[in-house]
Motif scaffolding. Sequence first.
Motif, short mmCIF file in Angstrom:
data_model
loop_
_atom_site.label_atom_id
_atom_site.label_comp_id
_atom_site.label_asym_id
_atom_site.label_seq_id
_atom_site.Cartn_x
_atom_site.Cartn_y
_atom_site.Cartn_z
N TYR A 58 -34.34 27.69 12.88
CA TYR A 58 -33.32 28.17 13.83
C TYR A 58 -32.32 27.08 14.17
O TYR A 58 -31.33 27.33 14.84
N GLY A 59 -32.59 25.87 13.71
CA GLY A 59 -31.69 24.73 13.90
C GLY A 59 -30.98 24.46 12.59
O GLY A 59 -30.30 25.32 12.04
N ASP A 60 -31.23 23.28 12.04
CA ASP A 60 -30.52 22.87 10.83
C ASP A 60 -31.25 23.20 9.54
O ASP A 60 -30.65 23.23 8.48
N GLY A 61 -32.57 23.39 9.61
CA GLY A 61 -33.33 23.80 8.43
C GLY A 61 -33.63 22.69 7.43
O GLY A 61 -33.99 22.98 6.29
N TYR A 62 -33.50 21.42 7.84
CA TYR A 62 -33.89 20.34 6.93
C TYR A 62 -35.41 20.33 6.80
O TYR A 62 -36.11 20.80 7.70
N SER A 63 -35.90 19.79 5.72
CA SER A 63 -37.34 19.63 5.60
C SER A 63 -37.80 18.64 6.66
O SER A 63 -37.03 17.80 7.12
N ILE A 64 -39.06 18.75 7.06
CA ILE A 64 -39.60 17.82 8.05
C ILE A 64 -39.51 16.39 7.53
O ILE A 64 -39.18 15.46 8.27
N ALA A 65 -39.76 16.20 6.23
CA ALA A 65 -39.69 14.86 5.64
C ALA A 65 -38.27 14.30 5.74
O ALA A 65 -38.08 13.13 6.08
N ASP A 66 -37.26 15.12 5.42
CA ASP A 66 -35.87 14.64 5.50
C ASP A 66 -35.46 14.39 6.94
O ASP A 66 -34.78 13.40 7.24
N ALA A 67 -35.86 15.28 7.84
CA ALA A 67 -35.52 15.09 9.26
C ALA A 67 -36.17 13.82 9.80
O ALA A 67 -35.54 13.04 10.51
N THR A 68 -37.42 13.60 9.44
CA THR A 68 -38.14 12.41 9.91
C THR A 68 -37.51 11.14 9.35
O THR A 68 -37.30 10.17 10.09
N ALA A 69 -37.19 11.14 8.07
CA ALA A 69 -36.55 9.96 7.46
C ALA A 69 -35.21 9.68 8.13
O ALA A 69 -34.86 8.52 8.40
N ALA A 70 -34.46 10.72 8.41
CA ALA A 70 -33.15 10.55 9.04
C ALA A 70 -33.30 9.95 10.43
O ALA A 70 -32.62 8.98 10.78
#
Length: 127
Positions: A58-70
């Motif tokens: 419902y937000g940006d839809g990035y993978s958890i791994a990509d969101a965490t790395a960012a």
Amino acid sequence: MIKLTGVFILSFAILAGSILSAQNLTSPQKNAVRSAESYLSLQGFSRDGLISQLSSPYGDGYSIADATAAVNSLSVDWNAQAIRSAKQYLEMMGFSCAGLINQLSSDAGDKYTKSQATFGAQGAGAC
């Protein structure tokens, strides 16, 4: 002069480290960094709350791994974010100290650590 040079070298090393870590990110992670920075410019976020926002369907839809790395690539003072969030809550409605700490630290709320939530509530003047 040596002290000033040491500060300059330390500042340069920190900046170079940030640039280096940003260069190691994938394109989706770099996009997630841009999204994270945009969110942080609008309101306070905890580390876990920001990762959740970035990775939510419902937000940006990035993978958890990509969101965490960012999020991990950013230099964020999470205590300052907690104060900012606490102040935003207090602008909308009244909270007791304990109530604000619970809201800030709840998994259904902002997802700050209990320590960060306490710091935020105290810093915002609720305690």
